[in-house]
Motif scaffolding. Structure first.
Motif, mmCIF file in Angstrom:
data_model
loop_
_atom_site.group_PDB
_atom_site.id
_atom_site.type_symbol
_atom_site.label_atom_id
_atom_site.label_comp_id
_atom_site.label_asym_id
_atom_site.label_seq_id
_atom_site.Cartn_x
_atom_site.Cartn_y
_atom_site.Cartn_z
ATOM 1 N N GLN A 105 -23.797 -13.518 2.300
ATOM 2 C CA GLN A 105 -22.579 -12.262 2.134
ATOM 3 C C GLN A 105 -23.061 -11.406 1.196
ATOM 4 O O GLN A 105 -22.628 -10.110 1.333
ATOM 5 N N ILE A 106 -23.521 -11.759 0.139
ATOM 6 C CA ILE A 106 -24.036 -10.819 -0.901
ATOM 7 C C ILE A 106 -24.928 -9.505 -0.380
ATOM 8 O O ILE A 106 -24.637 -8.450 -0.721
ATOM 9 N N THR A 107 -26.193 -9.971 0.389
ATOM 10 C CA THR A 107 -26.854 -8.948 1.054
ATOM 11 C C THR A 107 -26.272 -8.115 1.887
ATOM 12 O O THR A 107 -26.676 -7.031 2.047
ATOM 13 N N ILE A 108 -25.361 -8.900 2.656
ATOM 14 C CA ILE A 108 -24.588 -7.818 3.678
ATOM 15 C C ILE A 108 -23.927 -6.630 2.954
ATOM 16 O O ILE A 108 -23.836 -5.592 3.418
ATOM 17 N N LEU A 109 -23.472 -7.200 2.264
ATOM 18 C CA LEU A 109 -22.527 -6.181 1.456
ATOM 19 C C LEU A 109 -23.139 -5.065 0.696
ATOM 20 O O LEU A 109 -22.799 -3.896 0.435
ATOM 21 N N TRP A 110 -24.415 -5.556 0.247
ATOM 22 C CA TRP A 110 -25.028 -4.746 -0.649
ATOM 23 C C TRP A 110 -25.851 -3.495 0.384
ATOM 24 O O TRP A 110 -25.545 -2.435 0.077
ATOM 25 N N PHE A 111 -26.362 -3.782 1.557
ATOM 26 C CA PHE A 111 -26.981 -2.733 2.147
ATOM 27 C C PHE A 111 -26.024 -2.071 3.098
ATOM 28 O O PHE A 111 -26.182 -0.841 3.533
ATOM 29 N N SER A 112 -24.669 -2.439 3.205
ATOM 30 C CA SER A 112 -23.546 -1.840 4.097
ATOM 31 C C SER A 112 -23.234 -0.703 2.914
ATOM 32 O O SER A 112 -22.824 0.473 3.351
ATOM 33 N N PHE A 113 -23.047 -1.060 1.607
ATOM 34 C CA PHE A 113 -22.478 0.013 0.759
ATOM 35 C C PHE A 113 -23.661 0.973 0.488
ATOM 36 O O PHE A 113 -23.235 2.338 0.734
ATOM 37 N N ALA A 198 -22.898 6.815 7.867
ATOM 38 C CA ALA A 198 -21.701 6.087 7.574
ATOM 39 C C ALA A 198 -21.372 4.860 8.595
ATOM 40 O O ALA A 198 -20.529 3.836 8.256
ATOM 41 N N VAL A 199 -21.656 4.896 9.965
ATOM 42 C CA VAL A 199 -21.667 3.825 10.757
ATOM 43 C C VAL A 199 -22.346 2.831 10.335
ATOM 44 O O VAL A 199 -22.119 1.638 10.745
ATOM 45 N N GLY A 200 -23.558 2.905 9.446
ATOM 46 C CA GLY A 200 -24.321 1.776 9.051
ATOM 47 C C GLY A 200 -23.597 0.981 8.264
ATOM 48 O O GLY A 200 -23.984 0.063 7.625
ATOM 49 N N ALA A 201 -22.395 1.427 7.661
ATOM 50 C CA ALA A 201 -21.613 0.513 6.909
ATOM 51 C C ALA A 201 -20.813 -0.681 7.227
ATOM 52 O O ALA A 201 -20.314 -1.406 6.835
ATOM 53 N N LEU A 202 -20.835 -0.551 8.697
ATOM 54 C CA LEU A 202 -19.868 -1.407 9.616
ATOM 55 C C LEU A 202 -20.212 -2.861 9.082
ATOM 56 O O LEU A 202 -19.314 -3.743 9.149
ATOM 57 N N PRO A 203 -21.536 -3.400 8.932
ATOM 58 C CA PRO A 203 -21.857 -4.795 8.657
ATOM 59 C C PRO A 203 -21.143 -5.317 7.423
ATOM 60 O O PRO A 203 -20.999 -6.640 7.577
ATOM 61 N N ALA A 204 -20.303 -4.500 6.747
ATOM 62 C CA ALA A 204 -19.649 -5.217 5.580
ATOM 63 C C ALA A 204 -18.527 -6.138 6.256
ATOM 64 O O ALA A 204 -17.951 -6.884 5.759
ATOM 65 N N LEU A 205 -17.941 -5.632 7.429
ATOM 66 C CA LEU A 205 -16.804 -6.525 8.020
ATOM 67 C C LEU A 205 -17.181 -7.829 8.297
ATOM 68 O O LEU A 205 -16.309 -8.668 8.375
#
Length: 435
Positions: A105-113, A198-205
Motif C-alpha cells: 500500500q505504501i509503495t503504490i501511494l508513493w509512485f502514484s503521487f 497525470a494518468v500515471g497517478a491512477l494506481p493510488a485507487l
C-alpha cells in the motif's frame, strides 16, 4: 526452520508434483482470499507497467521540447531504475518486518503521487529528480507484491499464478500506448505528455481494494510473529552471509541480465520506429501494439512453461530467442510490414521469461529473508539494467540506434542465460514458516 538447498540456495524443504498442467488450473481451484490477492497484484503490476512505460513513449517529445540529447534523455529512465533498485531492496526488507500488504500500500501511494508530480515539472532537471524519487516506490511495489502473491498461492500453481500476474505489465503497457494515441491525437505535444504522467497517478485507487480485501499470507505472519517472540528479527545484510551468499550473487546476475535486455529494447524501440523507420507517433502505435500483444502472450506462455518445464528451461529458451529476434529486428533490411509481424515474437521472447522470475526468487529464499532476498536480487538487476537505456542512448550517437539496441540486448540476455544455467531448479518447492 528452512533448509539450505543446492548451489548455496536457501531452499524450502519438500516439493509437490504438478498434477494439472493447464494454464487456468490455478484459478479454478483458488479460494476467495487467493483470488482477491491475485487480482490485486495483477492490477498493481498492470498499473506499475503503465506508469513506467509512459516515459519511453514521451521521450521523443521531451527531446524535441527541451532540446536534450538522446543520452541525457535516456538518463531519466536510468535514474528511475537505479532508484527502484534501492526502493525494492528497502521495501523487501520492510515487508519482512511490517508485512507484505502494508508495504504494498505504501509503495503504490508513493509512485502514484510522484507520477502526478511529473506532470507539473518545468524543465528536464526537475523531471529527472521527480522520476528518481518515483523509482523508490516503483521498485518497492514489485518487491512487496511478488512476495505476497508467491506466498499466497500453493506450490503446484505458483509458476502459473505469479506468471499470470506478470502479464499485467503488458496490459499496463497497452494502456500507456492507448493513452498516448488518444492524448496526442486530441492535444498538442506540449501538453499531451503532461496528461500522460497525470494518468500515471491512477494506481493510488488500488489501495482502497487492498485495504478491504487482501490479507497477509499465513506463512509470513507466523514467521514474523515467531521472530518477534524470539527477538530474532531479520537483518538487512543477512542475505550476504553463509550459504545464502552464492544464491544472492547468481540470482542478482540473472535479474540484471533479464532486465538489462528488456529495458534496452522497450526504452528505445519507440524512438527507433520514429527515427530510423520514419513513422509518426500515432502511426507507430500499430507496431507497438504487435510488440505488446506478443509480450502479453509471452507472459501467459511463460507462466505455463514455468510449471510445465521448470523455471530454468524457461529462462534458457527465452534468452536465446530474445537475442535472435532483436538482432533480426534491428539489423536486417526488413520492410515495415515484416517489421510489424516481427514485433510479436520480439515482445514474446523479450518478456515471457519474467513469468518465472517472481516464483523462482520466492522459492530460493527462506520465509524470514524472502522479502529481503527477493527485493534485493530483482532490484539489483533493475539497478544494473538501469544503465542500459543511458548506454544505448550514448552509444547510438556513434554507431546508430539500431546497432546500440542490438549490442546491449545481446550482452544482457547472454548474461541471463549463464546465470540461469548455474542456479538450481525450484519448481514445486513448498514454502514453510520459520518457527
Amino acid at each position: 526452520m528452512d533448509t539450505v538447498g543446492g548451489q548455496g540456495a536457501a531452499a524450502e524443504s519438500g516439493a509437490v508434483e504438478i498434477r494439472d498442467a493447464s494454464l487456468t488450473a490455478f484459478y479454478k481451484s483458488m479460494t476467495g482470499p487467493e483470488r482477491h490477492t491475485f487480482w490485486a497484484c495483477t492490477a498493481g503490476w498492470c498499473l506499475d507497467g503503465m506508469d513506467f512505460m509512459i516515459y519511453p513513449l514521451v521521450i521523443g517529445t521531451i527531446i524535441s521540447l527541451w532540446k536534450v540529447d538522446p543520452g541525457t534523455a535516456g538518463l531519466a529512465a536510468t535514474v528511475t531504475l537505479l532508484a527502484s533498485a534501492l526502493g525494492g531492496w528497502i521495501a523487501g526488507f520492510v515487508a519482512d518486518r511490517i508485512g507484505r500488504v502494508l508495504t504494498l500500500q505504501i509503495t503504490i501511494l508513493w509512485f502514484s503521487f510522484f507520477s502526478l508530480l511529473c506532470a507539473f515539472v518545468q524543465n528536464f532537471e526537475q523531471l529527472l529528480v521527480a522520476r528518481a524519487i518515483l523509482g523508490l516506490g516503483f521498485g518497492g511495489e514489485w518487491a512487496a507484491g511478488a512476495v505476497l502473491i508467491g506466498e499466497t498461492i500453493r506450490a503446484e500453481y505458483r509458476g502459473r499464478a505469479v506468471g499470470s500476474v506478470q502479464s499485467g505489465w503488458a496490459v499496463g503497457w497497452g494502456l500507456a500506448v492507448l493513452s498516448q494515441a488518444i492524448l496526442f491525437s486530441l492535444l498538442p505535444p506540449e501538453s499531451a505528455w503532461r496528461w500522460m504522467f497525470a494518468v500515471g497517478a491512477l494506481p493510488a485507487l488500488l489501495v482502497f481494494y487492498l485495504r478491504r480485501h487482501v490479507k497477509e499470507p499465513e506463512v509470513a505472519a507466523r514467521t514474523r510473529a515467531a521472530a518477534v517472540a524470539a527477538g530474532d528479527r531479520p537483518k538487512i545484510w543477512e542475505i550476504f552471509s553463509g550459504p545464502i551468499l552464492g544464491t544472492t550473487l547468481l540470482a542478482s546476475l540473472a535479474a540484471a541480465g533479464c532486465q538489462g535486455g528488456y529495458y534496452a529494447i522497450t526504452t528505445w524501440v519507440p524512438r527507433f520506429l520514429t527515427t530510423e523507420r520514419h513513422l509518426s507517433i500515432v502511426s507507430s502505435t500499430g507496431y507497438l501494439a504487435a510488440l505488446i500483444v506478443g509480450s502479453f502472450t509471452g507472459y501467459l506462455v511463460g507462466a505455463w512453461l514455468a510449471d510445465r518445464l521448470g523455471r530454468r528451461p524457461l529462462f534458457l529458451i527465452f534468452s536465446v530467442g530474445a537475442i535472435a529476434v532483436i538482432v533480426a529486428y534491428t539489423q536486417l533490411p526488413l520492410s515495415n510490414g515484416i517489421l510489424w509481424v516481427l514485433g510479436f515474437p520480439l515482445g514474446f521472447f523479450a518478456s515471457g521469461y519474467f513469468s518465472g522470475m517472481g516464483a523462482f526468487l520466492t522459492e530460493l529464499y527462506p520465509t524470514r529473508l524472502r522479502g529481503s532476498g527477493q527485493g534485493f536480487c530483482y532490484n539489483f538487476g533493475r539497478g544494473v539494467g538501469a544503465l542500459f537505456p543511458a548506454l544505448v542512448g550514448y552509444l547510438s550517437e556513434r554507431v546508430g540506434l539500431a546497432s546500440a539496441i542490438a549490442l546491449f540486448a545481446a550482452v544482457a540476455y547472454g548474461m541471463f542465460f549463464l546465470a540461469a544455467f548455474a542456479l538450481p531448479e525450484t519448481r514445486g518447492r513448498v514454502l514453510h514458516a520459520d518457527t
